[in-house]
Structures are given as structure tokens and as C-alpha cells.
Design a protein around this motif. Structure first.
Motif, mmCIF file in Angstrom:
data_model
loop_
_atom_site.group_PDB
_atom_site.id
_atom_site.type_symbol
_atom_site.label_atom_id
_atom_site.label_comp_id
_atom_site.label_asym_id
_atom_site.label_seq_id
_atom_site.Cartn_x
_atom_site.Cartn_y
_atom_site.Cartn_z
ATOM 1 N N LEU A 143 0.837 -1.190 0.000
ATOM 2 C CA LEU A 143 0.000 0.000 0.000
ATOM 3 C C LEU A 143 0.875 1.245 0.000
ATOM 4 O O LEU A 143 1.838 1.334 0.772
ATOM 5 N N LYS A 144 0.513 2.212 -0.847
ATOM 6 C CA LYS A 144 1.338 3.410 -1.011
ATOM 7 C C LYS A 144 0.481 4.670 -0.998
ATOM 8 O O LYS A 144 -0.699 4.649 -1.367
ATOM 9 N N ARG A 145 1.118 5.763 -0.578
ATOM 10 C CA ARG A 145 0.473 7.075 -0.676
ATOM 11 C C ARG A 145 0.568 7.540 -2.132
ATOM 12 O O ARG A 145 1.668 7.561 -2.716
ATOM 13 N N PRO A 146 -0.551 7.942 -2.747
ATOM 14 C CA PRO A 146 -0.483 8.431 -4.132
ATOM 15 C C PRO A 146 0.346 9.701 -4.272
ATOM 16 O O PRO A 146 0.862 9.998 -5.357
ATOM 17 N N THR A 147 0.494 10.447 -3.177
ATOM 18 C CA THR A 147 1.199 11.726 -3.250
ATOM 19 C C THR A 147 2.678 11.572 -3.562
ATOM 20 O O THR A 147 3.251 12.355 -4.326
ATOM 21 N N ASP A 148 3.327 10.552 -2.966
ATOM 22 C CA ASP A 148 4.772 10.396 -3.201
ATOM 23 C C ASP A 148 5.194 8.950 -3.432
ATOM 24 O O ASP A 148 6.383 8.661 -3.559
ATOM 25 N N GLY A 149 4.231 8.039 -3.483
ATOM 26 C CA GLY A 149 4.558 6.640 -3.746
ATOM 27 C C GLY A 149 5.187 5.908 -2.576
ATOM 28 O O GLY A 149 5.698 4.788 -2.743
ATOM 29 N N SER A 150 5.147 6.485 -1.376
ATOM 30 C CA SER A 150 5.777 5.846 -0.222
ATOM 31 C C SER A 150 4.820 4.869 0.458
ATOM 32 O O SER A 150 3.607 5.074 0.473
ATOM 33 N N ARG A 151 5.375 3.815 1.036
ATOM 34 C CA ARG A 151 4.580 2.864 1.816
ATOM 35 C C ARG A 151 4.210 3.488 3.164
ATOM 36 O O ARG A 151 4.975 4.282 3.712
ATOM 37 N N PHE A 152 3.060 3.094 3.690
ATOM 38 C CA PHE A 152 2.667 3.635 4.998
ATOM 39 C C PHE A 152 2.318 2.564 6.023
ATOM 40 O O PHE A 152 2.300 2.841 7.220
ATOM 41 N N MET A 153 2.056 1.335 5.607
ATOM 42 C CA MET A 153 1.650 0.325 6.581
ATOM 43 C C MET A 153 2.707 0.049 7.651
ATOM 44 O O MET A 153 2.360 -0.170 8.824
ATOM 45 N N PRO A 154 4.029 0.073 7.328
ATOM 46 C CA PRO A 154 5.015 -0.135 8.399
ATOM 47 C C PRO A 154 4.941 0.909 9.506
ATOM 48 O O PRO A 154 5.398 0.664 10.627
ATOM 49 N N ASP A 155 4.334 2.074 9.217
ATOM 50 C CA ASP A 155 4.168 3.099 10.241
ATOM 51 C C ASP A 155 3.088 2.732 11.255
ATOM 52 O O ASP A 155 3.043 3.299 12.349
ATOM 53 N N PHE A 156 2.231 1.783 10.883
ATOM 54 C CA PHE A 156 1.090 1.434 11.725
ATOM 55 C C PHE A 156 1.223 0.072 12.393
ATOM 56 O O PHE A 156 0.645 -0.149 13.461
ATOM 57 N N ASP A 157 1.946 -0.855 11.777
ATOM 58 C CA ASP A 157 2.035 -2.211 12.321
ATOM 59 C C ASP A 157 3.289 -2.890 11.768
ATOM 60 O O ASP A 157 3.579 -2.766 10.570
ATOM 61 N N GLY A 192 -6.257 14.222 2.758
ATOM 62 C CA GLY A 192 -7.343 14.717 1.929
ATOM 63 C C GLY A 192 -7.468 13.979 0.616
ATOM 64 O O GLY A 192 -7.772 14.574 -0.428
ATOM 65 N N LEU A 193 -7.260 12.654 0.653
ATOM 66 C CA LEU A 193 -7.267 11.844 -0.558
ATOM 67 C C LEU A 193 -8.637 11.221 -0.801
ATOM 68 O O LEU A 193 -9.476 11.142 0.103
ATOM 69 N N ASP A 194 -8.854 10.763 -2.013
ATOM 70 C CA ASP A 194 -10.034 9.953 -2.322
ATOM 71 C C ASP A 194 -9.721 8.465 -2.222
ATOM 72 O O ASP A 194 -10.637 7.648 -2.080
ATOM 73 N N PHE A 195 -8.442 8.101 -2.293
ATOM 74 C CA PHE A 195 -8.041 6.699 -2.313
ATOM 75 C C PHE A 195 -6.544 6.606 -2.014
ATOM 76 O O PHE A 195 -5.837 7.624 -1.964
ATOM 77 N N VAL A 196 -6.074 5.385 -1.796
ATOM 78 C CA VAL A 196 -4.645 5.104 -1.744
ATOM 79 C C VAL A 196 -4.341 4.095 -2.840
ATOM 80 O O VAL A 196 -5.240 3.616 -3.533
ATOM 81 N N HIS A 197 -3.064 3.768 -3.000
ATOM 82 C CA HIS A 197 -2.665 2.833 -4.046
ATOM 83 C C HIS A 197 -2.279 1.473 -3.473
ATOM 84 O O HIS A 197 -1.605 1.399 -2.434
#
Length: 535
Positions: free
Chosen positions: A266-280, A303-308
């Protein structure tokens, strides 16, 4: 068409209902009712697979532990053990019926096993990414070929028939004898009666604006059982699938958990970075509730409509080989998953609560059984582990049928049942009321009873439920029933059950997360709501 009396009435034609029917059919005559066509339920849409201990090194205890961990300590261990230990046998039964599970590599395991979030081993047997469809087709073909099984499509269940519908004043008002159902073709109500009745109607995820479920998942069995006198449990635990396709033309296409099990990130559409390791620390393989909340957090924060969801780093032939259905469907929509990420959002997916049952599928009411998503068996606790859902349907569908067979001699013949009374109602000339209220329920449930909750939002939702219930009840009392009106009435009931259950839980646990009570209590208890007041 005439009324029907059979040995057993099964309401629902998915994995739970058809498994029960096939188990009963060698000895009894069975009628299986479907709300639309026989294949229209949730089973056919299940993409991932079925969990079972089939790999060397895996153990029942490991599968039990994974299920209990995902369930946040609210599972009934006896139920978990019962389901897990029966899993290999039901997989064999499906294979015998012709389900073409993906084979393992030559010289290796019999079947290819994949891993999904929350599982500590590769234990998911599957048919590409369309396991549910393969299971549905095999069960349906076997049922259609059996002379003791009568499949009846386009029957919208209205209410369970109980002793209250007998003419005898000595009748047990709690005893269930079948169901009144609206025939879509004629618009008339028919009686389906039997010595035993099995609810296999699925869940209530269409109470929400965004859902992965088919339109028919309106909590019909839960609402009918509650109105008839059953207790309902743990309705606050609504599982939101983390990855539903975000697309203007498609509203309920889910992207299977197995894709993350095979390496999608799973990635943030804004910069293509992963975010799940930040949560678990488990990243994308964390249980669904954690992943869904993480996505919800990032969408709101940025303020996104979706993630990738991105699996394009894998070889193209690996992707098309493991996920042919998803690949083709998205390619038709202009998304090539071998080259680009998939826009996804969470969506209501699975109802972990439901009608309370024991290990034989028995409810509080004599003659009434339940199996699958309509029930609360104790298997899932506060959150369902991936690929345990079809498994529950298969195990409890068989268990309910086995109990009916074991106790058949003690079940008295069906008594005389009153016809459905339409003498004091008329045809509606304002169907817009039904459609407007349907939309309103789904919107306020999404806004106020979603992934993250507060007491104030829940109280607002409860107020809206009360107003709509009064309006719908007046409408229901004066006009002939229609499929839409029946579903609306049931949605009102399940929305009320969900909201009241959520308000009663003063903690955050599993799928229920509230900002007002963010901590988890040391000891968890089921939320159990009493049946509706007798009328």
C-alpha cells in the motif's frame, strides 16, 4: 404458484445453505430459497480462498491462535477449535464435488497454498482469484442434480413463520415452521413450511454506502430472527475490507486479501511511499481492521479519495497467473496492474455479529438453525481472520444439517399455518419513499457508524433510525409488500442493532474503534441484544 411444505426449508443458496441441503438430501426433502437467482449471494463473489491446515509444519493450534489473535480475544475457543479441526474434511468434500483447487508444484504439495493477512502459515487453498465462484458452481450443480433438493429462485423472505401463525391457542409462539416469502414474479406472498428451518441469508454490509457485497446483503435473516425472538450478538463488529476498487463506474469490486499476501504493498499516491510499516510491524499482512484504519487515516490526513495498492513490481506472468480475474476486470477499466497501482478504498465487507448459535447451528428458537454470515457462532470474535468465512459456512452448514438428522424423529409434523393477510393493504403509489429512505440509511451509517466512531455520531445515528423506523412501519402497515420495502424494513432493524451494540461497547476492540473509548478493556465480553418485544 402454490405454497410448499417440505421436510426442511433453507433460506439462502450460498455455501452454507447448499452444504446443509446436500447433507440433508440423502434422507429428507429440502427446499432452498434464493432471494434472486441461485448464484446471486456473496459466496460466488469470494475471491481469496478457504483456510485449512494442509501444509507440513502447520498445525491446528497455529490456525486457532491466528484466529483468536485476529478476533481480539473475543472468540469462543470451542467454536474456533470446532471449525479449524473440521476444515481439512470440508476441503476434501469440495474436492470430491469437483472444485478445481489450484494444484501444487510437481512433487510437492497437493494444492497450491497462499498466505493472507493475519495467518502465520500458507494455508489458503484457492481456485485462482475466484474461489467462491468455483465453490458455488460445484455445490449448485450437485444440489440441482439431487431429486430431494428443490431450488426456488426469486423468493424474498419477509418473516419467519412461528406458532403465532397457527390457529391453535396452545401453539408454542417460539416454534419456527418456515417462512413467508414474496414471489418476485407474481408479487404475491407464499408460505414455505417445514419441520426445521435453516437461515443461511448472509450478512448486512449493504447497510453502508460503500460495500463489497451484492445488493441483497441487507441483513434479512438477522432481522427476521430478531423479530421472531432470537438474541443477536456482536453487531458492532462490521469488517471493512481494506481494498475495494475506487472507480466511478464500479462500486463494489474488491481486491482480494491474497494480493497483499503475494507481495502487493500500500502506497500514498502523493509520493509513492509505503505507509503500513508506520502502523504495524506486520505491514500489509496485518489484520484487516488495522489495515482499514490505516488507509482511512491516510485518506483523511492527506485529503485523498483513495490510496494505491501496488503489485506491479512482481513479474507480469506471476500477476496474471495468480490474479487472472482481477487483471482482466481492471484491464477492461483501463488499469494494467502489471504496470501501475490500483486505486483502493475501504468498504463494508463482512458482518462478524449475528444470530447467536451453538456448535450445532441451533438458535434460541425451536426448529430454527443458522449458518454462515447470518450467525454469531463465536468463530470470529471482534474481527474475522481472512478466508475463515467460507470455512464457517461449510462447517456450520454441515453441522446444522447433522443435528436436524440426529433429532428428526423428535420433530413433530408441520401444523396448519395461516395464509398471509393482504386484505387491509393497497398497492403503493409512492415508491420514492422507499428509495429515499434506503439511501438515507446507507449514508448516515457510513458517516456515523463507520471505521472510526464517536458516541455523538452513534447517538445521531440512533435518532435517525428511530425516525425512519416510525415512517417505514407506517408505510409497511398500509401497503402491499415489495422486495424493496422488505429490504428497507430489514435494513432499519439491522442498523438499529448495529448502533445499539456499538453504543453499549465502552472500549475499542477489533473492528469497533471509538475515539471516546480508545483503550481495550482487560476482559472482553460479547454484546448480546435481547429479541424484539413480542407483538
Amino acid at each position: 404458484m402454490a405454497d410448499v411444505d417440505a421436510d426442511v426449508i433453507i433460506i439462502g443458496s450460498g455455501a452454507a445453505g447448499l452444504t446443509a441441503a446436500l447433507t440433508l438430501a440423502p434422507r429428507l426433502k429440502v427446499v432452498v430459497l434464493a432471494k434472486s437467482n441461485i448464484s446471486s449471494g456473496s459466496t460466488a463473489w469470494a475471491q481469496g480462498g478457504i483456510a485449512a491446515v494442509l501444509e507440513p509444519g502447520d498445525t491446528f493450534e497455529s490456525h486457532i491462535d491466528d484466529t483468536m489473535t485476529a478476533g481480539a480475544g473475543l472468540n469462543n475457543r470451542d467454536a474456533v477449535e470446532f471449525v479449524v479441526e473440521n476444515a481439512p474434511a470440508v476441503i476434501e468434500r469440495l474436492a470430491d464435488l469437483g472444485v478445481p483447487f489450484n494444484p501444487g508444484e510437481a512433487g510437492g504439495e497437493r494444492w497450491h497454498l497462499t498466505q493472507e493477512g493475519g495467518h502465520s502459515h500458507r494455508r489458503i487453498v484457492h481456485v485462482d482469484d475466484a474461489t467462491g465462484m468455483a465453490v458455488q458452481q460445484a455445490l449448485e450443480a450437485a444440489a440441482a442434480a439431487h431429486p430431494n433438493i428443490h431450488l426456488v429462485p426469486d423468493m424474498v423472505a419477509i418473516d419467519l413463520i412461528t406458532g403465532r401463525h397457527q390457529d391453535s391457542p396452545a401453539a408454542d409462539p417460539r416454534r419456527v415452521w418456515g417462512v413467508y416469502a414474496c414471489d418476485r414474479e407474481t408479487g404475491h406472498v407464499r408460505r414455505f413450511t417445514g419441520r426445521a428451518t435453516v437461515l443461511a441469508t448472509g450478512g448486512a454490509s449493504r447497510a453502508y454506502l460503500y460495500s463489497t457485497n451484492t445488493r441483497g446483503s441487507t441483513g434479512d435473516g438477522i432481522a427476521m430472527a430478531w423479530r421472531a425472538g432470537c438474541r443477536v450478538s456482536n453487531m458492532e463488529f462490521n469488517q471493512f475490507h481494506p481494498t475495494c476498487l475506487y472507480h466511478p463506474e464500479v462500486k463494489n469490486f474488491l481486491i482480494t486479501e491474497a494480493m497483499r499476501g503475494e507481495g502487493a504493498v500500500l502506497k500514498r499516491p502523493t509520493d509513492g511511499s509505503r505507509f503500513m510499516p508506520d502502523f504495524d510491524p506486520r505491514g500489509e499482512l496485518a489484520p484487516r481492521d488495522i489495515v482499514a484504519r490505516a488507509i482511512d487515516h491516510e485518506i483523511k490526513r492527506l485529503g485523498l479519495d483513495f490510496v494505491h495498492l501496488d503489485i506491479s513490481h512482481k513479474p507480469a506472468d506471476f500477476i496474471t497467473g495468480h490474479f487472472p480475474t482481477i487483471h482482466k476486470r481492471l484491464l477492461d477499466l483501463g488499469i494494467d496492474i502489471t504496470r501501475e497501482p490500483i486505486p483502493v478504498v475501504p468498504a463494508a465487507h463482512y458482518t462478524c455479529g449475528g444470530v447467536l448459535i451453538d456448535l450445532a447451528g441451533r438458535t434460541d428458537l425451536p426448529g430454527l438453525y443458522a449458518a454462515g454470515e447470518v450467525s454469531q457462532s463465536g468463530l470470529h470474535g471482534a474481527n474475522r481472520l481472512a478466508s475463515n468465512s467460507l470455512l464457517e459456512c461449510l462447517v456450520f452448514g454441515q453441522a446444522a444439517a447433522a443435528d436436524i438428522l440426529a433429532n428428526w424423529s423428535g420433530l413433530e409434523p408441520t401444523p396448519s399455518i395461516r395464509e398471509w393477510d393482504e386484505s387491509r393493504v393497497t398497492d403503493s403509489d409512492e415508491e420514492v419513499v422507499v428509495h429515499h429512505n434506503w439511501r438515507e440509511i446507507r449514508r448516515f451509517m457510513w458517516d456515523y457508524v463507520g471505521i472510526v466512531r464517536t458516541t455523538k455520531r452513534l447517538e445521531r445515528a440512533l435518532h435517525r433510525v428511530a425516525l425512519l423506523r416510525s415512517e417505514v412501519q407506517e408505510y409497511y402497515s398500509n401497503f402491499r409488500v415489495t422486495p424493496d420495502l422488505i429490504e428497507l424494513r430489514n435494513l432499519i432493524d439491522v442498523a438499529d442493532l448495529i448502533v445499539r451494540s456499538a453504543l453499549s461497547r465502552k472500549e475499542s476492540r477489533g473492528l469497533h474503534y471509538t475515539l471516546d473509548y480508545p483503550e481495550t478493556l482487560a476482559r472482553g465480553e460479547d454484546t448480546i441484544l435481547p429479541p424484539a418485544p413480542a407483538k
